[in-house]
Design an enzyme around this catalytic site. Structure first.
Site, PDB file in Angstrom:
ATOM      1  N   GLU A   1      34.687  40.920  47.930  1.00  0.00           N
ATOM      2  CA  GLU A   1      35.315  40.641  46.644  1.00  0.00           C
ATOM      3  C   GLU A   1      35.197  39.149  46.402  1.00  0.00           C
ATOM      4  O   GLU A   1      35.737  38.342  47.155  1.00  0.00           O
ATOM      5  CB  GLU A   1      36.776  41.072  46.582  1.00  0.00           C
TER       6      GLU A   1
ATOM      7  N   CYS B   1      41.827  36.030  41.977  1.00  0.00           N
ATOM      8  CA  CYS B   1      40.469  36.414  41.587  1.00  0.00           C
ATOM      9  C   CYS B   1      40.443  37.174  40.271  1.00  0.00           C
ATOM     10  O   CYS B   1      39.491  37.055  39.502  1.00  0.00           O
ATOM     11  CB  CYS B   1      39.835  37.275  42.681  1.00  0.00           C
TER      12      CYS B   1
END
Length: 510
Positions: A245, A279
């Site tokens: 990720e 994120c």
């Protein structure tokens, strides 16, 4: 070295810190050990030794350990909340979100792992005579490299399903936030996790992280796109899997029919939660021109109302940034944009009067392509506003760049928003929510497209990725193929099989 962003909690003594560092796989000092490749090798070797006995346990026994950890985490959460705040500077509510998410992950996989990992029976080559099943077997030793922005959620949340699947884990604790993960490892031991099964290493990514990728059987990495590429390349050379990720420059779209007040409130949460160090947080906001002014004014008002502060309570809305480097990036993006003509509508300045790493939640207008803040990930409390005219234009703007992690659409016409969602390149699209709805839905996968990564955490893939699929086929009564040595046996077998194939086609059997 750790980077404490506020004063040390009174209950955290040097003796406690030394106890936590005892979980690091090397001779550690109380200020953070500088791990070496040999420490990683020792950690992986210890994990390999501990794993077989753990993997032989019935899944329900492994789940009992995870559920015991769940209960201890909720009971002791004030301790880890203090540690998260001390190491990261985030507001306490945002630290609590990590606790809630990890508790949910623990409970979910403890209850659903049996379903996700259950053998799957399929039809064999010869119906009735060939019995086939697909089973899931553990990868072996999983390496987890987690970042500083969510030391509990990303540190423990990725390790728990790996452990439940029958693996051992070696985690690299981020150098800025090691104590949170070490506290968590101690709590897992109290919950009944066997010694050696979850090893912790610390040190620089270039040294310890590289050695970890070179030693484990699967790697789970969360961090920057640049580092993720290096991890993927190194894993590919060893032919091991990797889940990544990575970065994002996440868009939010406000359609003409949106509830403007709700959209503004949701944007504030999505942009400034965790001080923007997330994120999936929102950095680009595209607003239909007919509601642009109304939305802008509401957003600015809500942003200016946020309370900044650092305290071990729930009084602050927004905490500090975690490192001087992150503060420098945020300031450079904002100052550079202003120098090239952007307008600051709210925020736009550091707040050393509150703490050394504080920066005001910032809203920019008039951002253009030549400004770094336009396309580069800021990873801080900064968002930019842009008007648009049509849905097609909004989708095109949202899809600009190479990232594809998360997106948000605000609209009263949820069917129209749903159609737009399918056109946006993002691993998650939230409708009438900024980011949390998708990320908090643990049964659904979470991950990115494009430069935002590979693989998914959460859901079925979040645990199956830590396993290999193995096919077990059992043949009964007769062999598959002609009888060896018999005259004409091959031609007879071919004719007979051709007839069977034609019959199966006629009967519509697969």
């Amino acid at each position: 070295m750790t980077t404490e962003t506020s004063s040390r909690p009174a209950w955290v003594t040097d003796e406690l810190i030394a106890q936590w560092y005892a979980w690091v796989c090397q001779d550690a000092t109380p200020r953070g050990p500088d791990g070496q490749p040999e420490d990683v090798a020792a950690a992986v070797a210890g994990a390999r030794t501990a794993r077989p006995e753990w993997a032989r346990l019935p899944l329900r026994r492994r789940a009992d350990v995870v559920l015991a950890f769940h209960d201890l985490l909720l009971a002791r959460q004030d301790q880890v909340l203090d540690l998260i705040q001390w190491e990261t500077g985030k507001a306490r509510y945002h630290a609590w979100q990590e606790v809630a998410q990890v508790a949910t992950i623990a409970r979910h996989y403890a209850r659903r792992a049996g379903h996700y990992l259950a053998p799957r029976h399929v039809r064999g080559m010869v119906p009735g005579l060939t019995k086939v099943k697909e089973v899931r077997v553990p990868k072996g030793v999983v390496g987890v490299i987690s970042p500083w922005n969510y030391p509990l959620y990303l540190g423990a949340g990725d390790a728990l399903p790996a452990l439940l699947a029958g693996n051992a884990v070696v985690s690299k604790a981020d150098s800025q936030t090691p104590l949170t993960l070490l506290w968590t490892r101690a709590l897992m031991a109290e919950a009944g996790l066997p010694d050696g099964l979850w090893q912790i290493v610390t040190g620089s990514g270039a040294v310890v992280g590289t050695a970890l990728v070179d030693a484990v059987d699967f790697v789970c990495f969360t961090g920057s796109t640049a580092t993720g590429r290096a991890v993927a390349e190194r894993a590919a050379r060893r032919l091991i899997g990797a889940s990544l990720e990575l970065g994002g420059k996440n868009p939010l779209i406000v359609r003409e029919d949106a509830d403007v007040a709700a959209a503004a409130a949701g944007t504030v949460v999505a942009a400034f939660a965790n001080t923007g160090q997330m994120c999936i947080h929102i950095e680009r906001v595209y607003v239909h021109e007919k509601v642009y002014d109304t939305f802008r004014d509401e957003l600015v008002r809500a942003t200016r109302a946020l309370e900044l502060g650092q305290a071990y309570d729930y009084s602050a809305d927004v905490g500090s940034l975690t490192s001087p480097a992150q503060l420098a990036t945020v300031a450079a993006h904002v100052d550079g944009a202003v120098a090239k003509g952007a307008t600051v509508l709210a925020g736009g300045r550091a707040r050393p009067d509150i703490g050394p790493l504080f920066y005001e939640p910032t809203v920019l207008e008039g951002v253009t392509a030549e400004m770094d803040v336009c396309g580069d990930e800021t990873f801080g409390p900064v968002l930019s506003l842009y008007p648009y005219r049509t849905d097609d234009e909004a989708v095109g703007l949202a899809n600009q760049g190479t990232y594809g992690l998360s997106a948000s659409i605000w609209s009263k016409d949820t069917r129209a928003a749903d159609r737009m969602a399918g056109r946006i390149r993002a691993g998650s699209v939230n409708i009438n929510d900024g980011a949390a709805a998708a990320a908090g839905s643990i049964e659904a996968g979470m991950g990115g497209m494009g430069d935002s990564g590979l693989g998914r955490r959460h859901g079925a893939e979040g645990i199956r990725k830590y396993t290999e699929s193995q096919t077990v086929a059992r043949q009964r009564l007769m062999p598959l193929g002609p009888k060896p040595g018999a005259a004409g046996a091959v031609e007879a077998f071919v004719r007979r099989t051709n007839g069977q194939l034609a019959l199966l086609r006629k009967l519509r059997v697969r």
